[in-house]
Design an enzyme around this catalytic site. Structure first.
Site, PDB file in Angstrom:
ATOM      1  N   TRP A   1       1.058 -12.614  -4.387  1.00 49.44           N
ATOM      2  CA  TRP A   1       0.767 -11.301  -4.226  1.00 49.44           C
ATOM      3  C   TRP A   1       1.050 -10.531  -5.524  1.00 49.44           C
ATOM      4  O   TRP A   1       0.484  -9.838  -5.939  1.00 49.44           O
ATOM      5  CB  TRP A   1       1.740 -10.624  -3.178  1.00 49.44           C
ATOM      6  CG  TRP A   1       1.216 -11.058  -1.696  1.00 49.44           C
ATOM      7  CD1 TRP A   1       1.965 -11.817  -0.930  1.00 49.44           C
ATOM      8  CD2 TRP A   1      -0.172 -10.780  -1.196  1.00 49.44           C
ATOM      9  NE1 TRP A   1       0.986 -12.035   0.088  1.00 49.44           N
ATOM     10  CE2 TRP A   1      -0.273 -11.330  -0.071  1.00 49.44           C
ATOM     11  CE3 TRP A   1      -1.075  -9.717  -1.644  1.00 49.44           C
ATOM     12  CZ2 TRP A   1      -1.479 -11.268   0.789  1.00 49.44           C
ATOM     13  CZ3 TRP A   1      -2.269  -9.884  -0.915  1.00 49.44           C
ATOM     14  CH2 TRP A   1      -2.426 -10.450   0.285  1.00 49.44           C
TER      15      TRP A   1
ATOM     16  N   ASP B   1       6.510  -3.997  -4.710  1.00 48.82           N
ATOM     17  CA  ASP B   1       5.737  -4.074  -3.588  1.00 48.82           C
ATOM     18  C   ASP B   1       6.725  -4.829  -2.443  1.00 48.82           C
ATOM     19  O   ASP B   1       7.178  -5.944  -2.505  1.00 48.82           O
ATOM     20  CB  ASP B   1       4.345  -5.403  -3.906  1.00 48.82           C
ATOM     21  CG  ASP B   1       3.710  -5.566  -2.663  1.00 48.82           C
ATOM     22  OD1 ASP B   1       4.068  -5.143  -1.501  1.00 48.82           O
ATOM     23  OD2 ASP B   1       2.742  -6.415  -2.788  1.00 48.82           O
TER      24      ASP B   1
ATOM     25  N   LYS C   1       3.868  -5.554   9.030  1.00 47.35           N
ATOM     26  CA  LYS C   1       4.715  -6.501   8.973  1.00 47.35           C
ATOM     27  C   LYS C   1       6.405  -5.944   9.785  1.00 47.35           C
ATOM     28  O   LYS C   1       6.581  -6.498  10.885  1.00 47.35           O
ATOM     29  CB  LYS C   1       5.186  -7.135   7.747  1.00 47.35           C
ATOM     30  CG  LYS C   1       4.130  -7.987   7.015  1.00 47.35           C
ATOM     31  CD  LYS C   1       3.670  -7.592   5.767  1.00 47.35           C
ATOM     32  CE  LYS C   1       2.310  -8.126   5.208  1.00 47.35           C
ATOM     33  NZ  LYS C   1       1.923  -9.384   5.543  1.00 47.35           N
TER      34      LYS C   1
HETATM   35  N1  PMP Z   1       1.772  -7.554  -0.732  1.00 48.06           N
HETATM   36  C1  PMP Z   1       2.392  -8.306   0.085  1.00 48.06           C
HETATM   37  C2  PMP Z   1       3.877  -8.736  -0.314  1.00 48.06           C
HETATM   38  C3  PMP Z   1       1.745  -8.783   1.028  1.00 48.06           C
HETATM   39  O1  PMP Z   1       2.403  -9.637   2.063  1.00 48.06           O
HETATM   40  C4  PMP Z   1       0.303  -8.486   1.432  1.00 48.06           C
HETATM   41  C5  PMP Z   1      -0.390  -8.818   2.829  1.00 48.06           C
HETATM   42  N2  PMP Z   1       0.049  -9.942   3.750  1.00 48.06           N
HETATM   43  C6  PMP Z   1      -0.240  -7.453   0.679  1.00 48.06           C
HETATM   44  C7  PMP Z   1       0.316  -7.114  -0.559  1.00 48.06           C
HETATM   45  C8  PMP Z   1      -1.542  -7.030   0.824  1.00 48.06           C
HETATM   46  O2  PMP Z   1      -1.695  -6.158   1.923  1.00 48.06           O
HETATM   47  P1  PMP Z   1      -3.133  -5.711   2.696  1.00 48.06           P
HETATM   48  O3  PMP Z   1      -3.879  -6.821   3.180  1.00 48.06           O
HETATM   49  O4  PMP Z   1      -2.499  -4.774   3.915  1.00 48.06           O
HETATM   50  O5  PMP Z   1      -3.604  -4.810   1.568  1.00 48.06           O
END
Ligand code: PMP
Length: 367
Positions: free
Chosen positions: A105, A179, A203
């Site tokens: 991420w 994040d 989550k």
């Molecule tokens: N950051 C993290 C730590 C995540 O776990 C996720 C989704 N699994 C995201 C960003 C991206 O999120 P989204 O798909 O809602 O844009």
């Protein structure tokens, strides 16, 4: 009705009580004669739902008065662009932004930010296949960064910051941006140590479609002119997250989750439960040669636990047996392989115990 134990990384398990309450209120919310989904976001009913959700979240996380809570859309991936669009304008262009690369991420965040700023990767654990958070002493921060970005829980790789990094000594007041998509509300945090905290809801909070941003008020109001209006934190804050139509139903469910969290004793009590749940699983994984988790102990995520079977030819049989026992979504992310159990707030300890019982049973049969 059979409810399964759902170990999905997200969208993920929600508290059953919350789903029941939402079901009861589906057709007629509190005598309004309509579903929350059908309400105007400007009506007094929805405003009351919104204000309660905001207040409860502020209480749960101890958000100080000089921070705004924004309810946005666009997800964590959206924020990868929205954050630079709102923050790089604080510096003369082209601005530099520091990143710590701890997994999939943060890698995605880096890639997106490159469209808007110069990126300095201050530290990276990529060479170690993202199995540990690089120690704070090793970070090479740039003094004049517009901000420093970290991902405090890497959902795919299974590493989590167990502390809040102090960056003050190495920067000229750069705000720390985190994040927290996959562990917000799972542990106590000191919000005042961050400039911006963001996270998708799907989550630990509620349905996909809602994104939370908690931002210190001096960081609002410097968006680049090209920033889309719907994502300009100043417009959003000035309009109490109703500059455009917010994801109303997702905010309502998030509000019910916040109330549920308060009934559970708040974030502190939830953290204790999460520590116990994670220990139950890691202790078992560590006690056998049949399974393994490769993450450095001090960086292990309490939320997302990747693990491997030593004999990977048994993977399909493992997943099939798990499914028979109503233990679902255990297949690891394709970039890591193996298995992954996501054990968010709403996963009861009984679910983790059922998984550990199955791990033992499978090992006995095949070990
Ligand atoms: N950051 C993290 C730590 C995540 O776990 C996720 C989704 N699994 C995201 C960003 C991206 O999120 P989204 O798909 O809602 O844009």
């Amino acid at each position: 009705m059979t409810r399964v134990f759902n170990f999905s990384a997200g969208p993920a398990v929600l508290p059953q009580e919350v789903l029941q309450q939402a079901a009861e209120e589906m057709l007629d919310w509190h005598g309004s004669g309509m579903s929350v989904m059908e309400m105007s976001h400007r009506g007094k009913e929805f405003i009351s739902i919104y204000e309660a959700a905001e207040r409860d979240l502020r209480d749960l996380l101890g958000v100080p008065g000089n921070y705004r809570i924004l309810f946005l859309q666009g997800g964590g991936i959206g924020e990868n662009a929205i954050v630079p669009l709102n923050l790089v304008g604080r510096k003369s262009q082209p601005a530099v932004v520091d990143f710590v690369n701890t997994g999939s991420w943060s890698s995605k965040s880096i890639k997106e930010a490159k469209k808007y700023c110069q990126v300095n990767v201050a530290a990276s654990s990529e060479a170690q296949k993202f199995t540990a958070i690089p120690p704070r002493e090793s970070w090479k921060l740039s003094r004049n960064a517009a901000y420093v970005h970290i991902c405090t829980n890497e959902t795919i790789d299974g590493v989590e910051f167990q502390y809040t990094p102090d960056i003050a000594a190495d920067t000229d007041g750069a705000p720390l941006v985190a994040d927290m998509s996959s562990h917000i509300l799972s542990r106590e945090i000191d919000v005042s140590k961050y400039g911006v905290i963001f996270g998708g809801a799907q989550k630990n909070i509620g349905p996909a479609g809602l994104t939370l941003v908690i931002v210190r008020d001096d960081l609002i109001g410097q968006a680049l002119p090209i920033c889309p209006s719907a994502f300009d934190w100043k417009l959003v804050a000035d309009n109490n997250s109703m500059y455009n139509t917010p994801p109303t139903y997702a905010i309502y469910i998030a509000g019910l989750v916040f109330q549920w969290l308060k009934r559970q004793g708040g974030v502190k009590a939830m953290e204790q439960r999460n520590i116990a749940k994670a220990a139950l699983l890691y202790d078992y994984l560590d006690s056998t040669g049949f399974y393994s988790n490769n993450i450095a102990k001090e960086s292990r995520s309490r939320m997302n636990v990747p693990f491997f079977l030593k004999d990977e030819t048994l993977n399909e049989a493992f997943l099939a047996g798990a499914k028979e026992r109503n233990l679902l979504q255990l297949k690891g992310h394709k970039s890591v392989g193996g298995m992954r159990a996501s054990i968010y707030n709403a996963m009861p300890v009984e679910g983790v115990q059922a998984l550990v019982d199955y791990l033992k049973e499978f090992e006995k049969k095949h070990g």
